[in-house]
Design an enzyme around this catalytic site. Structure first.
Site, PDB file in Angstrom:
ATOM      1  N   CYS B  36       0.834  -1.208   0.000  1.00  0.00           N
ATOM      2  CA  CYS B  36       0.000   0.000   0.000  1.00  0.00           C
ATOM      3  C   CYS B  36       0.862   1.249   0.000  1.00  0.00           C
ATOM      4  CB  CYS B  36      -0.885   0.066   1.231  1.00  0.00           C
ATOM      5  SG  CYS B  36      -1.746  -1.438   1.578  1.00  0.00           S
ATOM      6  N   ASP B  38       2.459   2.377   2.651  1.00  0.00           N
ATOM      7  CA  ASP B  38       2.718   2.878   4.004  1.00  0.00           C
ATOM      8  C   ASP B  38       2.505   1.794   5.056  1.00  0.00           C
ATOM      9  OD1 ASP B  38      -0.011   2.956   3.678  1.00  0.00           O
ATOM     10  OD2 ASP B  38      -0.182   5.119   3.989  1.00  0.00           O
ATOM     11  N   CYS B  62       5.527   7.931   3.170  1.00  0.00           N
ATOM     12  CA  CYS B  62       5.849   9.286   2.721  1.00  0.00           C
ATOM     13  C   CYS B  62       6.131  10.205   3.907  1.00  0.00           C
ATOM     14  CB  CYS B  62       4.709   9.835   1.891  1.00  0.00           C
ATOM     15  SG  CYS B  62       3.184   9.946   2.836  1.00  0.00           S
ATOM     16  N   CYS B 106      -2.909   9.036   6.448  1.00  0.00           N
ATOM     17  CA  CYS B 106      -1.675   8.749   7.191  1.00  0.00           C
ATOM     18  C   CYS B 106      -1.911   8.901   8.687  1.00  0.00           C
ATOM     19  CB  CYS B 106      -0.548   9.694   6.773  1.00  0.00           C
ATOM     20  SG  CYS B 106      -0.035   9.514   5.075  1.00  0.00           S
TER      21      CYS B 106
END
Lengths: 407, 207
Positions: B36, B38, B62, B106
């Site tokens: 994915c 992350d 990221c 995130c």
């Protein structure tokens, strides 16, 4: 909401524009316009702004200016005098024009099959999807681990229903250069029209529409140090391409709208400069490219994506760094004044940008860890040395953070 | 896509707090996956008064993935288990003075990893939960999914209007427009979370 955020570049320029390095390694995205070209554009805007459709002398000058550029570009791609070269807003429009214009022509002849590849730019991919929705059959050719198309599959799929074969010349992500001559020969043999997207390859790789049997060709200016918003579609004479932008009779009645003359003038100058000693420039870029690739691969667990030597675009370097994510690496380098790009984005779960790497057999994880460096004739060895130092440090830092890094 | 990060995000990205792992942690969780793009790993150390005395993270992802994990661990440090359970992704976003919409997920991942680490701790000290039904498991998985456009959580904001499960097939009716800008992202995210539980996942956007 918007002004709450700060554009990093601006902020950094404000805070420390004195000793801040500026290393631009994203020439696959766009390039700096040469001074000479910029001056010519300025002169055109303020002095020679006549409308080429006006019949007085001042207008006629503009008309001739356009025709001079048209002839120059045609000559550079070895086109015939009677062939069409239609100026438009850039390679995206050219690609849309080629796909939709040829599809309509295909419909007239009861042909509803398009052959393209899995590694096209969005401006081919998206129009293809549109056609698919309308009931066309689209074949996306497979590619091998270096990004070369499956020639046998192409041969098998080429039948009387195909109205166009559209293939990217040099891939924008990984720089793989297809064997256009071989594909063109096959298409000609089977009597199928052949289009290439040369957005990245123009001036860097040989294009000869006669020798390579190219029927349609997309070009743009801003990847060759010309202005943005201008490009062209080459169409071999005798192909009754259907227009997609309607209005006035400009561009041989194939693309309506007053011509972007400063753009065309700039495109012309950029082409002229681009071809001036271009073998030397390409050779220099290749040397820098290979120097950088060799350095970067010294970093453990890094892999080059794409092909090598003459089968790779002279300015493209695409590397996967295991255990880390491309966007984070991009942000690190951004703070060092180095500008690169990544096909990866953890915002979009659909992974569209890096499906090129997936098509080449890389894993999702490897696709996420890929970054692209694209050089230009302005790139220096010193810049690449600085980039390598920062890159090595950034990769090490991010790997320290990553739960995937082996202990 | 233009990514505009606040100064705070950049600060936590370049100088993340609480990086690392804890030997013999009281609780541990790893969420997300490299596929994915992350993944977050969180370890917590809980003292005998039920206070999180130490917390460490590792992260693959990221800039905002790293920054949100850094902030989530900062918020949890020194808190009681019950206080830490109440941390939500909006607290993280606030601490970072905003996140680009496409990066909101995130903060959700970071906070949910923290919560899983707490759950893991509670399980090991004997506050064991009863075996979960497949529907509960599915809801658990979907807790991480957020609409980045509106900030609405799929589960907490009751966007799932109907669920039907038949053996290895699940049909979800989601209160979202078929035209929603982030429809494809949400669609993919749901599938990613459920694919290990079901063979067939059907998602219908009903708004």
């Amino acid at each position: 909401m918007k002004n709450k955020f700060i554009y990093l570049n601006n902020e950094e320029k404000i805070s420390s524009n004195q000793n801040k390095p500026f290393v631009y390694l994203d020439n696959g995205a766009t390039t700096k316009v040469d001074e000479e070209t910029a001056n010519i554009i300025k002169n055109n805007i303020v002095e020679e702004y006549g409308n080429p459709s006006s019949i007085y002398e001042f207008g006629l000058n503009s008309f001739h200016n356009i025709e001079n550029v048209r002839n120059l570009i045609k000559k550079k791609i070895n086109a015939e005098k009677e062939d069409n070269l239609i100026f438009n807003s850039g390679a995206t429009e050219s690609n849309n024009f080629a796909i939709f214009g040829m599809a309509e022509l295909g419909l007239k002849n009861n042909k509803k099959k398009l052959i393209t590849t899995k590694i096209e730019h969005g401006s081919i991919k998206a129009p293809s999807k549109q056609l698919q929705k309308k009931g066309f059959e689209i074949v996306y050719l497979n590619v091998d681990s270096e990004g070369f198309i499956d020639f046998d599959q192409l041969e098998k799929e080429l039948d009387e229903n195909v109205f166009l074969v559209s293939i990217i010349h040099a891939n924008h992500e990984v720089g793989t250069i297809q064997n256009i001559e071989k594909i063109g020969k096959l298409c000609r043999k089977k009597n199928v029209f052949f289009h290439i997207d040369a957005a990245q390859s123009f001036t860097k790789v040989e294009i000869d529409v006669k020798k390579q049997n190219i029927d349609l060709l997309s070009l743009n200016s801003h990847k060759i140090h010309g202005p943005k918003g201008i490009g062209a579609l080459y169409v071999r004479k005798g192909i009754d391409l259907k227009k997609i932008i309607f209005g006035g009779p400009q561009e041989n009645n194939l693309r309506s709208g007053t011509e972007n003359i400063p753009g065309i003038i700039g495109f012309g100058k950029a082409t002229e400069i681009g071809f001036d000693k271009n073998e030397e420039k390409v050779k220099e870029m290749k040397e820098l490219r290979d120097y950088f690739i060799e350095k970067v691969l010294e970093i453990p667990n890094s892999h080059l994506n794409g092909s090598k030597d003459d089968k790779r675009l002279c300015n493209n370097i695409n590397i996967t760094f295991d255990f880390i994510e491309g966007e984070a690496l991009l942000m690190y380098l951004n703070m060092k004044g180095i500008y690169i790009s990544t096909g990866s984005a953890c915002s979009s779960r659909s992974l569209e940008p890096s499906d090129i790497l997936i098509s080449m057999g890389r894993s999702y994880e490897q696709a996420h860890g890929s970054v692209r460096f694209t050089l230009s004739k302005y790139t220096t060895k010193e810049e690449l040395e600085y980039t390598f130092t920062c890159l090595k440090e950034s990769v090490e830092n991010l790997r320290k953070l990553s739960p995937l890094t082996p202990k | 896509m233009t990514l505009e990060y606040t100064k705070k995000v950049i600060e936590h990205f370049t100088n993340p707090k609480n990086v690392g792992e804890i030997d013999n942690p009281s609780g541990h969780a790893i969420e997300g996956s490299p596929a994915c793009g992350d993944m977050v790993n969180i370890d917590i150390k809980v003292d005998d008064k039920g206070i999180i005395e130490d917390v460490k993270f590792k992260s693959y992802g990221c800039a905002s993935n790293i920054a949100t994990a850094s902030v989530a661990t900062e918020l949890a440090k020194g808190k009681t288990i019950e206080q830490a359970k109440n941390i939500n992704w909006k607290d993280v976003e606030k601490e970072l003075e905003g996140l680009p919409q496409v990066k909101v997920h995130c903060s959700v991942l970071a906070v949910n990893t923290l919560k899983k680490a707490i759950e893991n701790y509670e399980e090991t000290i004997g506050i064991k939960k009863e075996a979960k039904s497949i529907e509960e498991k599915a809801y658990d998985e979907l807790k991480n999914v957020v609409n980045p456009n509106t900030g609405n959580m799929l589960v907490d904001d009751k966007l799932i209007k109907e669920v039907s499960i038949k053996e290895k097939k699940i049909i979800l009716k989601i209160d979202l427009s078929d035209e929603d800008l982030y429809k494809n992202n949400i669609n993919d995210e749901i599938k990613e979370h459920l694919e290990h539980l079901f063979d067939v996942i059907e998602i219908i956007f009903i708004k």
